[in-house]
Design a protein around this motif. Structure first.
Motif, PDB file in Angstrom:
ATOM      1  N   VAL A  89      14.793  25.111 -25.991  1.00 31.20           N
ATOM      2  CA  VAL A  89      14.737  26.317 -25.318  1.00 31.20           C
ATOM      3  C   VAL A  89      14.703  25.894 -23.937  1.00 31.20           C
ATOM      4  O   VAL A  89      14.104  25.144 -23.341  1.00 31.20           O
ATOM      5  CB  VAL A  89      13.193  27.131 -25.766  1.00 31.20           C
ATOM      6  CG1 VAL A  89      13.265  28.257 -25.005  1.00 31.20           C
ATOM      7  CG2 VAL A  89      13.303  27.253 -27.343  1.00 31.20           C
ATOM      8  N   TRP A  98      14.651  27.731 -20.024  1.00 27.58           N
ATOM      9  CA  TRP A  98      14.176  28.806 -19.312  1.00 27.58           C
ATOM     10  C   TRP A  98      13.334  28.415 -18.035  1.00 27.58           C
ATOM     11  O   TRP A  98      12.763  27.262 -17.680  1.00 27.58           O
ATOM     12  CB  TRP A  98      13.259  29.804 -20.001  1.00 27.58           C
ATOM     13  CG  TRP A  98      11.771  29.507 -19.841  1.00 27.58           C
ATOM     14  CD1 TRP A  98      10.862  30.310 -19.269  1.00 27.58           C
ATOM     15  CD2 TRP A  98      10.956  28.517 -20.602  1.00 27.58           C
ATOM     16  NE1 TRP A  98       9.614  29.740 -19.570  1.00 27.58           N
ATOM     17  CE2 TRP A  98       9.584  28.805 -20.331  1.00 27.58           C
ATOM     18  CE3 TRP A  98      11.419  27.686 -21.361  1.00 27.58           C
ATOM     19  CZ2 TRP A  98       8.769  27.766 -20.970  1.00 27.58           C
ATOM     20  CZ3 TRP A  98      10.642  26.767 -22.159  1.00 27.58           C
ATOM     21  CH2 TRP A  98       9.229  26.738 -21.656  1.00 27.58           C
ATOM     22  N   GLN A  99      13.525  28.956 -16.775  1.00 26.35           N
ATOM     23  CA  GLN A  99      12.916  28.651 -15.632  1.00 26.35           C
ATOM     24  C   GLN A  99      13.068  27.412 -15.060  1.00 26.35           C
ATOM     25  O   GLN A  99      12.084  26.648 -14.534  1.00 26.35           O
ATOM     26  CB  GLN A  99      11.492  29.297 -15.539  1.00 26.35           C
ATOM     27  CG  GLN A  99      11.156  30.687 -15.779  1.00 26.35           C
ATOM     28  CD  GLN A  99       9.875  31.355 -15.838  1.00 26.35           C
ATOM     29  OE1 GLN A  99       8.842  30.467 -16.004  1.00 26.35           O
ATOM     30  NE2 GLN A  99       9.463  32.404 -15.741  1.00 26.35           N
ATOM     31  N   LEU A 143      10.674  37.895 -27.660  1.00 22.52           N
ATOM     32  CA  LEU A 143      10.889  38.113 -26.087  1.00 22.52           C
ATOM     33  C   LEU A 143      10.749  39.387 -25.531  1.00 22.52           C
ATOM     34  O   LEU A 143       9.989  39.442 -24.601  1.00 22.52           O
ATOM     35  CB  LEU A 143      12.224  37.368 -25.889  1.00 22.52           C
ATOM     36  CG  LEU A 143      12.559  36.075 -25.840  1.00 22.52           C
ATOM     37  CD1 LEU A 143      13.685  35.222 -25.852  1.00 22.52           C
ATOM     38  CD2 LEU A 143      11.348  35.072 -25.018  1.00 22.52           C
ATOM     39  N   GLU A 168       6.256  34.192 -24.584  1.00 20.59           N
ATOM     40  CA  GLU A 168       6.746  33.053 -23.926  1.00 20.59           C
ATOM     41  C   GLU A 168       7.872  32.519 -24.963  1.00 20.59           C
ATOM     42  O   GLU A 168       7.694  32.549 -26.136  1.00 20.59           O
ATOM     43  CB  GLU A 168       5.758  32.097 -23.630  1.00 20.59           C
ATOM     44  CG  GLU A 168       5.082  32.571 -22.491  1.00 20.59           C
ATOM     45  CD  GLU A 168       5.662  32.567 -21.385  1.00 20.59           C
ATOM     46  OE1 GLU A 168       6.305  31.678 -20.662  1.00 20.59           O
ATOM     47  OE2 GLU A 168       5.580  33.560 -20.607  1.00 20.59           O
ATOM     48  N   PRO A 169       9.121  32.068 -24.296  1.00 25.30           N
ATOM     49  CA  PRO A 169      10.209  31.553 -25.103  1.00 25.30           C
ATOM     50  C   PRO A 169       9.645  30.326 -25.969  1.00 25.30           C
ATOM     51  O   PRO A 169      10.344  30.627 -27.242  1.00 25.30           O
ATOM     52  CB  PRO A 169      11.082  30.894 -24.023  1.00 25.30           C
ATOM     53  CG  PRO A 169      10.903  31.644 -22.890  1.00 25.30           C
ATOM     54  CD  PRO A 169       9.376  32.041 -22.765  1.00 25.30           C
ATOM     55  N   ALA A 222      18.523  36.917 -22.847  1.00 28.80           N
ATOM     56  CA  ALA A 222      18.467  35.575 -23.846  1.00 28.80           C
ATOM     57  C   ALA A 222      19.666  35.433 -24.482  1.00 28.80           C
ATOM     58  O   ALA A 222      20.467  36.679 -24.862  1.00 28.80           O
ATOM     59  CB  ALA A 222      17.328  35.990 -24.662  1.00 28.80           C
ATOM     60  N   ARG A 236      18.900  33.810 -18.208  1.00 27.01           N
ATOM     61  CA  ARG A 236      17.319  33.949 -18.101  1.00 27.01           C
ATOM     62  C   ARG A 236      16.656  32.876 -19.118  1.00 27.01           C
ATOM     63  O   ARG A 236      15.776  32.032 -18.779  1.00 27.01           O
ATOM     64  CB  ARG A 236      16.870  35.140 -18.229  1.00 27.01           C
ATOM     65  CG  ARG A 236      17.263  36.145 -17.074  1.00 27.01           C
ATOM     66  CD  ARG A 236      16.655  37.282 -17.314  1.00 27.01           C
ATOM     67  NE  ARG A 236      17.175  38.231 -16.164  1.00 27.01           N
ATOM     68  CZ  ARG A 236      18.243  38.890 -16.096  1.00 27.01           C
ATOM     69  NH1 ARG A 236      19.198  38.823 -17.098  1.00 27.01           N
ATOM     70  NH2 ARG A 236      18.539  39.702 -14.906  1.00 27.01           N
ATOM     71  N   VAL A 237      17.338  33.025 -20.443  1.00 29.05           N
ATOM     72  CA  VAL A 237      16.568  32.275 -21.523  1.00 29.05           C
ATOM     73  C   VAL A 237      17.978  31.817 -22.567  1.00 29.05           C
ATOM     74  O   VAL A 237      18.609  32.544 -22.664  1.00 29.05           O
ATOM     75  CB  VAL A 237      15.481  32.959 -22.424  1.00 29.05           C
ATOM     76  CG1 VAL A 237      14.930  31.980 -23.301  1.00 29.05           C
ATOM     77  CG2 VAL A 237      14.278  33.372 -21.269  1.00 29.05           C
TER      78      VAL A 237
END
Length: 279
Positions: free
Chosen positions: A202, A204-205, A236, A241-242, A166, A189-190
């Motif tokens: 935020v 992510w993904q 995290l 979850e973020p 992160a 990743r984040v």
């Protein structure tokens, strides 16, 4: 202070600083704010830093390895309508892998928090299996002969973003460059981008979500981003979850801006109240 000889939950690496304020000098730096925050969360915390001053009062209850230096990293911070203006007055010693005590190399979470290019980027490879959190602000600073700080390209971004679990930075760090934020978000990743009173975003993904700030009366914004990062990384690493981690981080950061200096680092009671609010 002697280092804690057992396993750490949270290791932060970076300079504890002397920050010039209207009332005089006070301790600061990502290492101080993040470590105090992680301690308030009930974690076993260690700090690797360098300073000429005694940092034990700023880091009471926290294990510290402090490399000797001719000076403590010193900043003159001034807040204006255009943002923060900084002048570097002095620098402590660089922080490298050789300074990390072997027992600390098994830390569960490692936060690299440079403020003045003091953290060797190679540190990211010293902790196999650890959750790696980065606050790269200090790798994105340069200064002139008078010490006036300016933004600079993050030269190691390509190397470090792929290694991080992160990353937290502020929109001010990148001068609001949303295209750059998007590129970096695609490489790690984040990524959380703090946006002051507007909360944070935020990534992510392949998704992005804005997370609203909590109401706050701002007295001193110094360290709020570091407080946010410590909560965000810790949650995290625990499996949040973020967006949930960011919501709690926003709550604790809102508390921090209502107090001056390191007093803005949260207490265990602050953490408990925010956990209740964020359930």
């Amino acid at each position: 202070m002697l280092p804690y000889s057992g396993e750490l939950d949270y290791l932060v690496i970076g300079h504890v600083t002397r920050d010039q304020a209207a009332e005089g000098w006070r301790p600061g730096g990502t290492a101080a704010y993040a470590a105090r925050t992680a301690w308030a969360m009930g974690l076993r915390v260690g700090v690797l830093t360098s300073a000429a001053d005694d940092v034990s009062k700023a880091l009471a209850g926290i294990a510290v390895v402090c490399l000797p230096a001719a000076a403590t990293t010193t900043f003159d911070n001034r807040y204006t309508d255009a943002g923060r203006e900084q002048v570097v007055r002095a620098l402590a010693a660089p922080l490298t892998a050789a300074a990390v005590p072997p027992p600390w190399r098994t830390a569960r979470l490692v936060h690299l928090g440079p403020v003045a290019n003091e953290c060797d980027p190679a540190l990211v490879d010293l902790f196999p299996g650890a959750f790696i959190g980065l606050t790269p602000q200090g790798w994105m600073r340069a200064w002139d002969e008078q010490g006036r700080v300016r933004r600079a390209p993050w030269e190691q971004a390509g190397q470090l973003l792929v290694r991080a679990d992160a990353v937290v930075l502020s929109e001010e760090d990148v001068a609001g460059d949303e295209a750059l934020i998007a590129r970096w978000a695609a490489s790690t990743r984040v990524l959380a981008v703090t946006r002051a009173a507007r909360g944070c975003s935020v990534y992510w993904q392949g998704t992005a979500q804005d997370v609203a700030a909590f109401a706050a009366t701002e007295v001193d914004p110094t360290g709020a981003g570091d407080v946010f990062a410590a909560v965000f990384f810790a949650r995290l690493a625990e499996g949040d979850e973020p967006p949930a981690a960011a919501r709690l981080a926003n709550c604790v950061a809102a508390v921090s801006v209502g107090r001056v200096g390191l007093a803005g680092a949260p207490t265990p009671a602050d953490i408990a109240r925010c956990l209740d609010l964020c359930r």
